[in-house]
Each structure stands twice: as C-alpha cells, then as structure tokens.
Design an enzyme around this catalytic site. Sequence first.
Site, PDB file in Angstrom:
ATOM      1  N   HIS A  72       0.848  -1.199   0.000  1.00  0.00           N
ATOM      2  CA  HIS A  72       0.000   0.000   0.000  1.00  0.00           C
ATOM      3  C   HIS A  72       0.880   1.244   0.000  1.00  0.00           C
ATOM      4  O   HIS A  72       1.650   1.467   0.932  1.00  0.00           O
ATOM      5  CB  HIS A  72      -0.923   0.011   1.224  1.00  0.00           C
ATOM      6  CG  HIS A  72      -2.136  -0.851   1.070  1.00  0.00           C
ATOM      7  ND1 HIS A  72      -3.393  -0.459   1.486  1.00  0.00           N
ATOM      8  CD2 HIS A  72      -2.293  -2.064   0.512  1.00  0.00           C
ATOM      9  CE1 HIS A  72      -4.260  -1.407   1.193  1.00  0.00           C
ATOM     10  NE2 HIS A  72      -3.623  -2.401   0.616  1.00  0.00           N
ATOM     11  N   TYR A 201      -9.206   5.991   7.012  1.00  0.00           N
ATOM     12  CA  TYR A 201      -9.405   6.363   8.419  1.00  0.00           C
ATOM     13  C   TYR A 201     -10.418   7.506   8.414  1.00  0.00           C
ATOM     14  O   TYR A 201     -10.134   8.556   7.823  1.00  0.00           O
ATOM     15  CB  TYR A 201      -8.102   6.853   9.046  1.00  0.00           C
ATOM     16  CG  TYR A 201      -7.043   5.775   9.249  1.00  0.00           C
ATOM     17  CD1 TYR A 201      -6.230   5.350   8.201  1.00  0.00           C
ATOM     18  CD2 TYR A 201      -6.858   5.195  10.500  1.00  0.00           C
ATOM     19  CE1 TYR A 201      -5.263   4.367   8.398  1.00  0.00           C
ATOM     20  CE2 TYR A 201      -5.882   4.212  10.705  1.00  0.00           C
ATOM     21  CZ  TYR A 201      -5.097   3.802   9.648  1.00  0.00           C
ATOM     22  OH  TYR A 201      -4.142   2.836   9.843  1.00  0.00           O
ATOM     23  N   PRO A 293      -4.646   1.091  18.465  1.00  0.00           N
ATOM     24  CA  PRO A 293      -4.354   0.561  17.131  1.00  0.00           C
ATOM     25  C   PRO A 293      -4.384   1.594  16.001  1.00  0.00           C
ATOM     26  O   PRO A 293      -4.022   1.269  14.863  1.00  0.00           O
ATOM     27  CB  PRO A 293      -5.449  -0.504  16.922  1.00  0.00           C
ATOM     28  CG  PRO A 293      -6.522  -0.169  17.885  1.00  0.00           C
ATOM     29  CD  PRO A 293      -5.892   0.535  19.034  1.00  0.00           C
ATOM     30  N   LYS A 297       0.729   0.334  14.896  1.00  0.00           N
ATOM     31  CA  LYS A 297       2.120   0.203  15.354  1.00  0.00           C
ATOM     32  C   LYS A 297       2.401  -1.014  16.251  1.00  0.00           C
ATOM     33  O   LYS A 297       3.558  -1.421  16.404  1.00  0.00           O
ATOM     34  CB  LYS A 297       2.527   1.469  16.143  1.00  0.00           C
ATOM     35  CG  LYS A 297       2.688   2.691  15.275  1.00  0.00           C
ATOM     36  CD  LYS A 297       3.999   2.662  14.522  1.00  0.00           C
ATOM     37  CE  LYS A 297       3.977   3.516  13.296  1.00  0.00           C
ATOM     38  NZ  LYS A 297       3.810   2.815  12.034  1.00  0.00           N
ATOM     39  N   TYR A 385       4.125   6.679   9.924  1.00  0.00           N
ATOM     40  CA  TYR A 385       3.237   5.578   9.545  1.00  0.00           C
ATOM     41  C   TYR A 385       4.018   4.438   8.892  1.00  0.00           C
ATOM     42  O   TYR A 385       3.759   3.266   9.166  1.00  0.00           O
ATOM     43  CB  TYR A 385       2.127   6.081   8.612  1.00  0.00           C
ATOM     44  CG  TYR A 385       0.993   5.086   8.450  1.00  0.00           C
ATOM     45  CD1 TYR A 385      -0.074   5.062   9.359  1.00  0.00           C
ATOM     46  CD2 TYR A 385       0.983   4.164   7.409  1.00  0.00           C
ATOM     47  CE1 TYR A 385      -1.110   4.142   9.220  1.00  0.00           C
ATOM     48  CE2 TYR A 385      -0.052   3.244   7.267  1.00  0.00           C
ATOM     49  CZ  TYR A 385      -1.098   3.247   8.178  1.00  0.00           C
ATOM     50  OH  TYR A 385      -2.117   2.330   8.048  1.00  0.00           O
TER      51      TYR A 385
END
Length: 390
Positions: A72, A201, A293, A297, A385
């Site tokens: 991704h 998100y 979450p 991580k 990220y």
Amino acid sequence: MRTQVAIIGAGPCGLVLGAMLAKAGIDALVIERKSAAYVLGRIRAGVLEQGSVSILEQLGVQARLNAEGLPHGGFAINFAHRSLRIDLESLTDGKKVTVYGQTEVTHDLMDARAAAGLSTLYEAEDVALHDFATATPSITCTHNGQPLRIDCDFIAGCDGFHGISRASVPKTALQEFERVYPFGWLGVLADVPPCDPELIYASHERGFALCSMRSMTRSRYYIQCAIDEDLSSWSDTRFFDELRRRLDPEAAARVVTGPAIEKSVAPLRSYVAEPLRFGSLFLAGDAAHIVPPTGAKGLNLAMGDAFYLAEALREHYGERSSAGIDHYSARALERIWKAERFSWWMTSLLHKFDQHTAFETRMQAAEFSFLEQSRAARMALAENYVGLPL
Ligand code: RFL
Ligand code: PHB
C-alpha cells in the site's frame, strides 16, 4: 530441561525472537499458554512496516508474504466530509506498508519453526518465573500434565499485556505510564471485497471508523464504540449501517456487506513499562507496552523489540560483550516512545471524545486543515506511519 534463552509467549514477538536467535545459533525454547490453533484464531493487526517485512525476509519467511501481501503506497483520511490522501510513497522517498494479517505472520513463523525442528511448548500451564534477579534463572510450568523446570541464562517475556512476565516484576522496580481511552473499537472481519483499494481512516461526528482489509476478498472494518459495548446488540446489519453512516457517501456506497466471520471489541490504551530489563529477564512487545491501534504500530513495535533483543543476545553470546543487553532497554524505549506519541496523536485527531469541549473539537479541525495544507505535516505523518528506522 535447559536452554540458553527461555521465551515466554508464541505471539509475533516471541516467534520472531526465537527465529532470530536460531539464526544466530543460540538455543531457545518458546513456552506458550494457549494452543497453536488458539493463537492463530486471534484476529489482530493487518499492517506491516517495511522494517517488519525486512525482518521477515532476513528470517527467510517471506514467500507467502511476497505472494499474498498487498503493498500500500498510501491511505485516506476522511474528516468533516473532506478526504485527504496520504501518499506514503511520495512523502517518504518510496516507502510503503504491506497489508498482511498478523495471523498469517504468526502462521508463517510457526511453520518455519516446525520445519527447522525448533520446539515450542504449547498449552503450558501455570508458567512461573524464578530467580531472574540472578544469573541462573528458571521457569516452571505444567506440560501434558507433567511438572517441568527449564533452566536458562535469560528469560524473554514476550507474553503480551496480560502475561506473567511483567506481573512477576516487583511493582517497586517498575515505572508505568498509562492512558486509557474512554472508548473501544468494534471490529468485523467479513469475506467481502474491501470498499476501497486503500485504507480509509474516517473521523465523523458519530465516531471514528476504519476500512481495512486482509486481501481483495476479505475486509476488516472497525467503528469506534463504547468501552463496555454489548457485542450481542450488534447484528451485522446494524454494524454495516453504522459504518456507512461514518464514511463519505462514495465510499459508503461501495461497502459490500456480508456475514461477519469475526466480531470483537478492543479497548484502546497507551501504556509503557520502564525499564525493559530486570537482571536476566527482558520484556518485549505488548508485555512491555501497548499502543492504541490507530497508528497500526503494535505488531511492528513487537517485532522491533524482538530484533533489538536478538541483536543484544547475539552480541552477548557471539562477542562476549554485555553492551547490547545493557543497552537493550534504553534503545528499545527510545523507539517505543516515538510510536506511542504517534499512536496517541492519530487517536486524538480522529476519535470523538465525549468530554471534549468546543475548543478541543476546533483543535482537531485545525490539525486536519494543517495536514491538508502542509506537505511538511503530511511528511511527518507518513514518516511515522511507514515506521521509524530500526
Ligand atoms: P501477543 O500477540 O499478545 O502474544 C503474547 C503471547 O503470550 C501468550 N501468553 C503466555 N504464554 C505463556 N504463559 C503465560 N502466562 C502467558 N500469557 C500470555 C499469549 O497466549 C500470546 O500468544 O503479543 P506480542 O507477540 O507482543 O505481539 C503484539 C501484537 O499482538 C499487538 O501489538 C498487535 O496485534 C496490535 N495491533 C496492531 N498492531 C499493528 O502493528 N498493526 C495493526 O494494524 C494492529 N491492529 C492490533 C490491531 C491489536 C488489536 N487488538 C485486538 C488489541 C488491531 C486490533 C483490534
Ligand atoms: C487492521 O487491518 O486490522 C488495521 C489496520 C490499520 C490500523 C489498525 C488495524 O491502524
């Protein structure tokens, strides 16, 4: 029995550590409370940092990951009916994450362990740690109805947040840092194609939602829920209706519904225990720290700790130097706290907090608006990220 390193817990942290030690010629035994099937039945993380992929590659367990993992290069944040793509690749000089379930990582590591003839004691009951303040620690447990004692040089506590390792350390020797969030995540796994090829998100006035996946035919969705949410009141229909309400209309229209093959509520918590070494005992992974979450991580941090600890033990046995084991705690904590910060930040930005005043709501909006406007802000997000360097 005798081994050099007794590893408690056969989650990803314990299994990665076991594999790295085997590669370095260090003898280790993994001791797990549950059965292998139970460990594989837990649906958890889904996003691997490049560093985690590279650890699995170094261990030679990348075949299925390479074939089935989904690279991704970005993800979307929806906020107040606006959508922002975080282009991980262009913001980080080409770095990506890989969507590949924790279940699969665990499966691959278990298979490799069995193929190499390395032993794991599953269904070990009443695991207890002894004398870890000394150089001659041991572990006792019951296995197949027989009492067992394992003498070792070191104990690696990789037994998760509710494990026995951290609980065995005197409270006075431990400093704990904790934030419990006033909500949880209700997660559903379903064999339906994901609503988008990338993760979404979503921050919404009804609460946070996350669209993730395990493959192009298996979706993983989460919605923010009450901490004591009653699972039985959530039919599949109610879940998908609520999910769609929290997504932008185009994504909502693409949600394909289907029967949940797993549904569970996870509490959200930030937690760190310091230090990570007590004589011959080391803590690693969720046994030492928890992140909410939101930043994806937890699994990656667990693998990072295992990597640091394996290096330290390799130095101890191979180079007869104690520098690695002496610095393990400080080295791992340095990275852990940065992942704690990032996970806390992403959680704070995207969730609905009942106790928020209008001021904090405006702060969230300003934060999102700044991300939209500033490439530097997006770069900082992306850098975290994809994972800070090991
Ligand atoms: P684990 O996986 O909990 O494994 C610990 C093992 O120890 C065993 N054990 C014992 N064994 C012997 N004796 C005892 N007394 C024992 N007590 C416990 C347990 O049975 C277990 O097998 O810890 P580990 O290895 O440190 O791995 C940590 C990760 O599992 C965790 O951080 C992640 O799953 C967190 N997480 C995510 N992390 C990510 O990096 N990316 C994600 O996308 C992500 N999503 C998530 C998540 C966690 C979630 N939940 C359910 C908390 C999504 C969710 C919903
Ligand atoms: C997941 O796919 O389970 C997942 C993905 C991203 C997160 C958390 C969980 O931030």
